[in-house]
Enzyme design. Structure first.
Site, PDB file in Angstrom:
ATOM      1  N   LYS A  76       0.868  -1.187   0.000  1.00  0.00           N
ATOM      2  CA  LYS A  76       0.000   0.000   0.000  1.00  0.00           C
ATOM      3  C   LYS A  76       0.903   1.234   0.000  1.00  0.00           C
ATOM      4  CE  LYS A  76      -3.861   2.086   2.613  1.00  0.00           C
ATOM      5  NZ  LYS A  76      -4.811   1.906   3.739  1.00  0.00           N
ATOM      6  N   SER A 151      -9.876   2.212   2.802  1.00  0.00           N
ATOM      7  CA  SER A 151      -8.953   2.953   1.977  1.00  0.00           C
ATOM      8  C   SER A 151      -7.945   2.057   1.250  1.00  0.00           C
ATOM      9  CB  SER A 151      -8.182   3.950   2.846  1.00  0.00           C
ATOM     10  OG  SER A 151      -7.361   3.252   3.785  1.00  0.00           O
ATOM     11  N   SER A 175     -10.336  -0.230   6.951  1.00  0.00           N
ATOM     12  CA  SER A 175      -9.707  -0.144   5.622  1.00  0.00           C
ATOM     13  C   SER A 175      -9.026  -1.399   5.100  1.00  0.00           C
ATOM     14  CB  SER A 175      -8.685   0.980   5.621  1.00  0.00           C
ATOM     15  OG  SER A 175      -9.350   2.187   5.430  1.00  0.00           O
TER      16      SER A 175
HETATM   17  N1  GLN Z   1     -13.429   4.589   6.284  1.00  0.00           N
HETATM   18  C1  GLN Z   1     -12.794   4.990   7.489  1.00  0.00           C
HETATM   19  C2  GLN Z   1     -12.291   6.397   7.349  1.00  0.00           C
HETATM   20  O1  GLN Z   1     -12.513   6.979   6.344  1.00  0.00           O
HETATM   21  C3  GLN Z   1     -11.666   4.054   7.821  1.00  0.00           C
HETATM   22  C4  GLN Z   1     -10.475   4.272   7.001  1.00  0.00           C
HETATM   23  C5  GLN Z   1      -9.309   3.425   7.431  1.00  0.00           C
HETATM   24  O2  GLN Z   1      -9.476   2.391   8.068  1.00  0.00           O
HETATM   25  N2  GLN Z   1      -8.120   3.889   7.098  1.00  0.00           N
HETATM   26  O3  GLN Z   1     -11.693   6.947   8.218  1.00  0.00           O
END
Ligand code: GLN
Length: 483
Positions: A76, A151, A175
């Site tokens: 990532k 994400s 995410s």
């Molecule tokens: N969707 C959540 C956010 O926007 C979690 C994102 C994540 O786990 N990095 O913060």
């Protein structure tokens, strides 16, 4: 070769069925042909991958091979990579070449893995659909008009599309598990502190955790064997023994008690989704597990608490992106204030700005007690719910997402609607617990994930339960129809 698992590739390389250079070339060709439509990679490091593959083959020939020698994967783009672009999905870091490797990257390099490059993601890991990336949205390989989740959407899509058998990812509120569920792959978010966060660009430091996206639980165990462990460079990493996660995959789950939280099977979950999850639980009962209904009464407070804590922490973490030390800098600043304002104004996207504003407000004098402190108190209640539940059960199961993959653009106009996507995943991050998503069914030909939630540092049990399920079912073997 593109549908092989990490374990299969590792065995094939050991048997000499093909070389690391051969499979690396094969996958690079697949990426260059097909990723135009998926957009899962931000940077493909072809030259570096081929030189790592050749070195791996040479090491093997010299008799120095381990399970990971020559196995392809990708990271990532939140993990710093020495001399290779690390963007975190943002224009702000579109020119940032880290001067060092994240600990996770070093560990895979040392294990002999071959990295194909850096994977797309929501900007600074904020999002649930991968529509917040400066490098464009990622498409779901099951249906290119749909989102892969976020994400870590690039990681999940790349594994689902057969570009790499495994990828690193991070999970602050869902995410890893949410994109894994939406793309029909397996995602593991370990206990907070299990894996070093050194060199992993911080979003919300008390919630962020690195983990894995793979086809199978067995592969997740192989990745965990590389990634887990204490790191003196990360003061939040925990100094605790790391088991061999592959050693307990085949343990019997006869007698295991599964807790089903009442709150996870209510109106937020459609009947179709509910059916898929219930079918999966029935599979566990067939294997001898017992089911017990439990309650996590503060579940409804998880999203509100998270959306105070995460923005607060991100507003502090992102203050270092000021156009001075690294990252994007505006043209011809008039003075220092103009430099800060325009560099940040130009460098950050809309969602990131929204969160910085919410977080700065919540942390400001006069509001701190009302918002941030209150959210931390609620966080403790949420954690206590889990601690109580684990007095009676070995593992908790439920859905990962309320719906399967949704269409691109469907939720972008309403941030709250997007935030609700994480309703079943966020509480774990607030508690610091490990969670896993395992493909368990389909609705309208789109994958559905089963969430396994473990007690602190009980990743081995999650992997064991995931592996047993994958031996009894074939959802993880289904290949996307859109690619
Ligand atoms: N969707 C959540 C956010 O926007 C979690 C994102 C994540 O786990 N990095 O913060």
């Amino acid at each position: 070769m593109h549908n092989k698992t990490i374990a299969e590739i590792s065995r094939d390389l050991a048997a000499g069925t093909y070389s690391s250079e051969e499979i690396t070339k094969d996958l690079l060709t697949r990426v260059s042909k097909l990723d135009k439509d998926i957009n899962s990679f931000i940077t493909v490091t072809e030259e570096q991958a081929l030189s790592q593959a050749k070195a791996a083959d040479a090491n093997r020939a010299a008799g120095n091979a381990s399970a990971w020698t020559g196995v392809p994967m990708a990271h990532k783009d939140i993990f710093c990579t020495n001399g290779v672009l690390t963007t975190c999905g943002s224009k702000m870091l579109s020119n940032f070449e880290a001067p060092y490797d994240a600990t996770v990257v070093t560990k895979f390099n040392d294990a002999g893995a071959v990295s194909l490059g850096k994977l797309n993601m929501d900007e600074f890991a904020m999002g649930s659909s991968n529509e917040n990336s400066f490098y464009g949205p990622v498409a779901n390989p099951w249906d290119k008009d749909r989102v892969p989740g976020g994400s870590s959407g690039g990681s999940a899509a790349a594994v689902a599309a057969g570009f790499v058998p495994g990828a690193t990812a991070t999970d602050t509120g869902g995410s890893i598990r949410q994109p894994a569920a939406l793309c029909g792959v397996t995602g593991l978010k370990p206990t907070y502190g299990r894996i070093s966060r050194y060199g992993m660009i911080a979003y919300a430091s008390s919630l962020d955790q690195a983990g894995t996206i793979t086809h199978t639980a067995e592969d997740a165990a192989m990745m965990m064997n590389v990634m887990a462990g204490f790191d003196a460079k990360d003061s939040t990493s925990v100094d605790r023994d790391v088991p061999d996660y592959t050693a307990t995959l085949d343990n019997s789950i006869e007698g295991m008690t599964i807790g089903l939280p009442t709150e996870y099977f209510r109106d937020d979950l459609s009947a179709d989704m509910q059916q898929q999850v219930r079918n999966a639980i029935a599979e566990y009962e067939k294997m001898g597990a017992k089911v017990k209904e439990i309650s996590l009464p503060n579940t409804h407070l998880a999203i509100p608490a998270y959306y105070v804590i995460a923005p607060s922490e991100c507003s502090a973490n992102l203050s270092r992106m000021d156009g001075v030390r690294f990252g994007h800098r505006c043209e011809d600043p008039k003075d220092i204030e103009d430099l800060y304002c325009r560099s940040r104004g130009e460098g950050f996207g809309e969602e990131v700005k929204r969160r910085i504003m919410v977080g700065s407000y919540a942390l400001s004098a006069g509001f701190y007690d009302a918002y941030y402190k209150k959210a931390q108190q609620v966080r403790r209640l949420i954690k206590n719910d889990f601690v109580t539940a684990f007095n009676d059960v070995d593992i908790i199961m439920g859905p990962v997402t309320p719906t399967p993959a949704f269409k691109r653009g469907e939720k972008t106009s309403d941030p709250v609607e997007m935030y609700l996507e994480d309703i079943f995943t966020i509480a774990l991050n607030l508690a610091g617990l490990p969670g896993m998503s395992v493909p368990c069914g389909a609705v309208n030909n789109l994958p559905v994930g089963l969430q396994l939630i473990g007690n602190f540092f009980d990743e081995a049990r999650l992997l064991n339960a995931g592996h047993k399920f994958q031996q009894a079912t074939d959802w993880h073997l289904k290949t996307p129809t859109g690619i």
